[in-house]
Design a protein around this motif. Structure first.
Motif, PDB file in Angstrom:
ATOM      1  N   ASP A   1       6.510  -2.887   1.901  1.00 44.56           N
ATOM      2  CA  ASP A   1       7.692  -3.452   1.222  1.00 44.56           C
ATOM      3  C   ASP A   1       7.230  -5.043   0.590  1.00 44.56           C
ATOM      4  OD1 ASP A   1       8.223  -5.336   3.341  1.00 44.56           O
ATOM      5  OD2 ASP A   1       9.852  -3.967   3.860  1.00 44.56           O
ATOM      6  N   ALA A   2       8.237  -5.405   0.083  1.00 48.02           N
ATOM      7  CA  ALA A   2       7.906  -6.883  -0.687  1.00 48.02           C
ATOM      8  C   ALA A   2       8.112  -7.923   0.566  1.00 48.02           C
ATOM      9  CB  ALA A   2       9.161  -7.284  -1.509  1.00 48.02           C
ATOM     10  N   ASN A   3       8.421  -7.653   1.678  1.00 52.17           N
ATOM     11  CA  ASN A   3       8.342  -8.659   2.725  1.00 52.17           C
ATOM     12  C   ASN A   3       7.408  -8.635   3.521  1.00 52.17           C
ATOM     13  OD1 ASN A   3      11.206  -9.379   1.686  1.00 52.17           O
ATOM     14  ND2 ASN A   3      12.182  -7.413   2.945  1.00 52.17           N
ATOM     15  N   GLY A   4       6.337  -7.795   3.294  1.00 49.03           N
ATOM     16  CA  GLY A   4       5.399  -7.707   4.148  1.00 49.03           C
ATOM     17  C   GLY A   4       5.552  -6.639   5.263  1.00 49.03           C
ATOM     18  N   GLY A   5       6.439  -5.739   5.260  1.00 50.47           N
ATOM     19  CA  GLY A   5       6.776  -4.965   6.432  1.00 50.47           C
ATOM     20  C   GLY A   5       6.466  -3.521   5.443  1.00 50.47           C
ATOM     21  N   TRP A   6       6.819  -2.369   6.192  1.00 50.64           N
ATOM     22  CA  TRP A   6       6.610  -1.236   6.026  1.00 50.64           C
ATOM     23  C   TRP A   6       7.959  -0.398   5.831  1.00 50.64           C
ATOM     24  CZ3 TRP A   6       1.946  -0.098   4.675  1.00 50.64           C
ATOM     25  CH2 TRP A   6       0.824  -0.963   5.015  1.00 50.64           C
ATOM     26  N   VAL A   7       7.732   0.692   4.813  1.00 51.68           N
ATOM     27  CA  VAL A   7       8.865   1.934   4.753  1.00 51.68           C
ATOM     28  C   VAL A   7       8.029   2.996   4.769  1.00 51.68           C
ATOM     29  CG1 VAL A   7      10.771   2.533   3.231  1.00 51.68           C
ATOM     30  CG2 VAL A   7       9.737   0.474   2.773  1.00 51.68           C
ATOM     31  N   LEU A   8       8.922   3.766   5.659  1.00 45.30           N
ATOM     32  CA  LEU A   8       8.319   5.219   6.317  1.00 45.30           C
ATOM     33  C   LEU A   8       9.193   5.936   5.607  1.00 45.30           C
ATOM     34  CD1 LEU A   8       7.474   2.918   8.623  1.00 45.30           C
ATOM     35  CD2 LEU A   8       8.035   4.689  10.325  1.00 45.30           C
ATOM     36  N   HIS A   9       8.500   6.929   4.960  1.00 49.30           N
ATOM     37  CA  HIS A   9       9.342   7.918   4.230  1.00 49.30           C
ATOM     38  C   HIS A   9       9.332   9.310   5.014  1.00 49.30           C
ATOM     39  CE1 HIS A   9       9.982   5.601   0.425  1.00 49.30           C
ATOM     40  NE2 HIS A   9       8.665   4.849   0.911  1.00 49.30           N
ATOM     41  N   GLY A  10      10.504   9.842   5.221  1.00 42.91           N
ATOM     42  CA  GLY A  10      10.816  11.033   5.629  1.00 42.91           C
ATOM     43  C   GLY A  10      11.362  11.847   4.534  1.00 42.91           C
ATOM     44  N   SER A  11      11.585  13.238   4.732  1.00 46.34           N
ATOM     45  CA  SER A  11      12.281  14.039   3.681  1.00 46.34           C
ATOM     46  C   SER A  11      13.827  13.683   3.491  1.00 46.34           C
ATOM     47  CB  SER A  11      12.023  15.598   3.992  1.00 46.34           C
ATOM     48  OG  SER A  11      12.735  15.830   5.108  1.00 46.34           O
ATOM     49  N   GLN A  12      14.485  13.297   4.686  1.00 48.00           N
ATOM     50  CA  GLN A  12      16.015  13.071   4.416  1.00 48.00           C
ATOM     51  C   GLN A  12      16.403  11.559   4.798  1.00 48.00           C
ATOM     52  OE1 GLN A  12      18.334  16.100   5.509  1.00 48.00           O
ATOM     53  NE2 GLN A  12      16.782  17.470   4.915  1.00 48.00           N
ATOM     54  N   GLY A  13      15.236  10.726   4.828  1.00 47.87           N
ATOM     55  CA  GLY A  13      15.500   9.514   5.263  1.00 47.87           C
ATOM     56  C   GLY A  13      14.506   8.642   5.410  1.00 47.87           C
ATOM     57  N   ARG A  14      14.667   7.284   5.390  1.00 44.53           N
ATOM     58  CA  ARG A  14      13.387   6.365   5.336  1.00 44.53           C
ATOM     59  C   ARG A  14      13.879   5.095   6.452  1.00 44.53           C
ATOM     60  NH1 ARG A  14      13.186   3.471  -0.161  1.00 44.53           N
ATOM     61  NH2 ARG A  14      15.018   1.930  -0.109  1.00 44.53           N
TER      62      ARG A  14
ATOM     63  N   MET B   1       0.947  -1.172   0.126  1.00 44.53           N
ATOM     64  CA  MET B   1       0.083  -0.053   0.126  1.00 44.53           C
ATOM     65  C   MET B   1       0.755   1.319   0.075  1.00 44.53           C
ATOM     66  SD  MET B   1      -1.858   1.657   3.253  1.00 44.53           S
ATOM     67  CE  MET B   1      -2.770   3.230   3.093  1.00 44.53           C
ATOM     68  N   THR B   2       0.269   2.242  -0.690  1.00 49.03           N
ATOM     69  CA  THR B   2       1.082   3.518  -0.813  1.00 49.03           C
ATOM     70  C   THR B   2       0.159   4.524  -0.484  1.00 49.03           C
ATOM     71  OG1 THR B   2       2.510   2.695  -2.639  1.00 49.03           O
ATOM     72  CG2 THR B   2       2.643   4.958  -2.299  1.00 49.03           C
ATOM     73  N   ASN B   3       0.489   5.464   0.229  1.00 50.29           N
ATOM     74  CA  ASN B   3      -0.484   6.527   0.342  1.00 50.29           C
ATOM     75  C   ASN B   3       0.300   7.928   0.047  1.00 50.29           C
ATOM     76  OD1 ASN B   3       1.281   6.737   2.784  1.00 50.29           O
ATOM     77  ND2 ASN B   3      -0.131   8.354   3.457  1.00 50.29           N
ATOM     78  N   LYS B   4      -0.671   8.937  -0.349  1.00 48.65           N
ATOM     79  CA  LYS B   4      -0.333   9.923  -0.957  1.00 48.65           C
ATOM     80  C   LYS B   4       0.520  10.913   0.097  1.00 48.65           C
ATOM     81  CE  LYS B   4      -4.220  12.865   0.259  1.00 48.65           C
ATOM     82  NZ  LYS B   4      -3.645  13.532   1.636  1.00 48.65           N
ATOM     83  N   ASN B   5       1.341  11.974  -0.021  1.00 50.86           N
ATOM     84  CA  ASN B   5       1.729  12.537   0.971  1.00 50.86           C
ATOM     85  C   ASN B   5       0.905  13.134   2.276  1.00 50.86           C
ATOM     86  OD1 ASN B   5       4.300  12.062  -0.091  1.00 50.86           O
ATOM     87  ND2 ASN B   5       4.676  14.253  -0.722  1.00 50.86           N
ATOM     88  N   ALA B   6       1.395  12.982   3.337  1.00 50.60           N
ATOM     89  CA  ALA B   6       0.597  13.234   4.552  1.00 50.60           C
ATOM     90  C   ALA B   6       0.404  14.770   4.581  1.00 50.60           C
ATOM     91  CB  ALA B   6       0.985  12.538   5.538  1.00 50.60           C
ATOM     92  N   ASN B   7      -0.738  15.285   5.089  1.00 50.97           N
ATOM     93  CA  ASN B   7      -0.760  16.670   5.593  1.00 50.97           C
ATOM     94  C   ASN B   7      -0.181  16.408   7.030  1.00 50.97           C
ATOM     95  OD1 ASN B   7      -2.239  18.402   3.806  1.00 50.97           O
ATOM     96  ND2 ASN B   7      -3.949  17.058   4.119  1.00 50.97           N
TER      97      ASN B   7
END
Ligand SMILES: Cc1cc2nc3c(=O)[nH]c(=O)nc-3n(C[C@H](O)[C@H](O)[C@H](O)COP(=O)(O)OP(=O)(O)OC[C@H]3O[C@@H](n4cnc5c(N)ncnc54)[C@H](O)[C@@H]3O)c2cc1C
Length: 443
Positions: free
Chosen positions: A219-232, A1-7
């Motif tokens: 992600d492909a392993n059933g986990g999650w990727v949290l995206h920040g502006s300078q890292g993840r 699942m991907t969501n749009k950028n959060a407010n």
């Protein structure tokens, strides 16, 4: 699942509690690629408690606790500082006595947890077992008090009636005709408390501040990727202590209502002003009619006024300096009506904070989808509730079982769906206006 950028959260910079903090360490921000066994987003009461519990139960695990702002800058650091044991006003009306006893037990567990942490870590936050007054100004407020007294009798909880004269000796104001005192509430300096909680987290929790998470991706392993502006951050399990902002990640969509309420405080009273005031330090009064005014006197001589609700679909971005200035003028009227002897004492800060309510006043607690857990929507009383729900959310995420976990699952549910816009906004705004009009004598 991907969501749009959060407010993202954007709180004003005029919170008195936060401005009174000093010696804050520099913020550590999310940078580069990180891996965590558990990630917790949101470092308010709920997220702090969740991260602590995970760390205590799993001392070998790496836990990342991430907030968009500094700890104490969000609602958990800008509230009125009541840690309330009693069920919320709507929950008090619940027909099932067992439901209310479960809520009472959970809130009291939160209070004793906070008490233990304040003692253990010497957290300097004006923590005090002061109890709470619920005050009526006129007949409307008195009718609410009579109803509240009946609910307290049904619950089997102690309370005391306090008349105008006895109340005035405590609060330095003749404004209230009557109050009910309940002994189980604690008071605190919220920004100091949450900062103390954050600075005393176990060593296997890493706190990342000023690090908004803009997007979640599976992600492909059933986990999650949290995206920040300078890292993840990559993690198999994610806990959300993000209150109203949970909807920005695509969860509980159209079920939460973003509401803001506002507070102002005075500078510290001088010795002469304190003598004029004539009351005591360290008390809190909530309104008998919930649309009325909350008042507090801190241990360090500041009086606080809280009232006014706004529907804020864009959170902090729905407010403006002009709106806060108008609210400060309204706070001034409420202050002078209560403390005419202090009419010359200025406010130094006026601030707002955003939280979530739901139309059926139901709190969400549980797993939103595989590996994503949340406690969201405390209907505006989140100091105790955030603490206990965050703690138990960690238990749920690691598969622990307890009677408290079963209790919280029994008293929570799904916030009901909101009507579509523009009906929602029109409805909420007219309800807030009507409540303010009906309660004008209590504000
Ligand atoms: C003026 C006022 C008075 C109040 N008085 C009381 C009171 O006396 N007693 C009481 O119990 N309650 C009170 N409340 C309500 C109480 O403050 C909230 O219920 C409580 O703070 C909720 O705690 P929480 O941890 O669930 O959420 P929050 O404190 O809202 O924490 C959520 C955190 O998530 C972070 N976040 C959100 N989105 C992201 C993202 N994308 N990336 C990273 N971080 C993110 C935010 O910055 C925030 O710090 C009051 C509220 C206000 C505004």
């Amino acid at each position: 699942m991907t969501n749009k950028n959060a407010n993202l959260p954007l709180d004003d910079s005029s919170c008195g509690w936060y401005s009174a903090l000093h010696d804050l360490p520099a913020a550590k921000r999310l940078q580069g690629q990180q891996r965590a066994d558990y990630a917790v987003i949101g470092a308010g009461f709920a997220g702090l408690a969740a991260a602590r519990r995970l760390a205590e139960q799993l001392p070998e695990a790496r836990i990342l606790l991430i907030d968009a702002q500094r700890v104490g800058y969000g609602a958990s650091g800008r509230n009125s500082g009541f840690v309330i044991d009693l069920p919320h006003k709507f929950a008090l009306e619940h027909p099932d006595p067992a439901h209310k006893q479960r809520l009472l037990g959970l809130n009291r567990a939160a209070i004793s947890q906070l008490q233990g942490l304040v003692d253990q870590h010497g957290i300097d936050c004006q923590w005090s077992h002061a109890g709470k007054y619920q005050g009526a100004v006129g007949p409307r407020g008195q009718a609410y008090l009579e109803h509240f007294a009946k609910l307290m009798k049904d619950l089997g909880e102690p309370f005391e009636w306090v008349d105008r004269g006895a109340l005035a000796k405590v609060i330095g104001s003749q404004h209230y005709s009557q109050a009910i005192f309940t002994p189980g509430c604690y008071l605190m300096q919220p920004a100091a408390l949450v900062n103390g909680l954050a600075r005393s987290l176990p060593a296997n929790v890493e706190l990342l501040e000023e690090s908004p998470i803009q997007r979640l991706e599976s992600d492909a392993n059933g986990g999650w990727v949290l995206h920040g502006s300078q890292g993840r951050i990559t993690t198999p399990k994610l806990l959300l202590g993000t209150s109203i902002f949970t909807q920005e990640f695509g969860y509980l969509r159209n079920r939460l209502l973003p509401v803001m309420t506002f507070a102002s405080w005075t500078r510290q009273l001088t010795d002469a002003e304190l003598a004029e005031y004539g009351g005591q330090l360290d008390w809190g009064l909530t309104p008998a009619d919930h649309a009325g005014t909350t008042v507090r006197m801190t241990q360090d001589r500041r009086l606080i006024i809280r009232n006014t609700y706004k529907h804020v679909p864009k959170y902090g971005r729905s407010t403006s300096d002009a709106m806060r200035q108008q609210i400060a003028r309204d706070h001034r009227k409420a202050f002078v009506a209560r403390f005419p002897q202090l009419a010359a004492v200025p406010f130094t800060h006026t601030w707002g904070g955003v939280y979530a309510i739901s139309r059926n006043f139901t709190n969400f607690f549980g797993e939103l989808q595989d590996g994503v857990f949340a406690s969201a929507c405390d209907n505006g009383v989140g100091a105790a509730w955030g603490t206990i729900s965050g703690t138990l959310l960690a238990d749920l995420a690691i598969g622990a079982d307890s009677s408290q976990l079963r209790d919280i699952q029994a008293v929570t549910g799904m916030p009901s769906l909101n009507p579509p816009e523009p009906f929602l906004g029109l409805g909420v705004r007219s309800r807030i206006r009507l409540a303010a009009f009906n309660s004008r004598s209590e504000i």
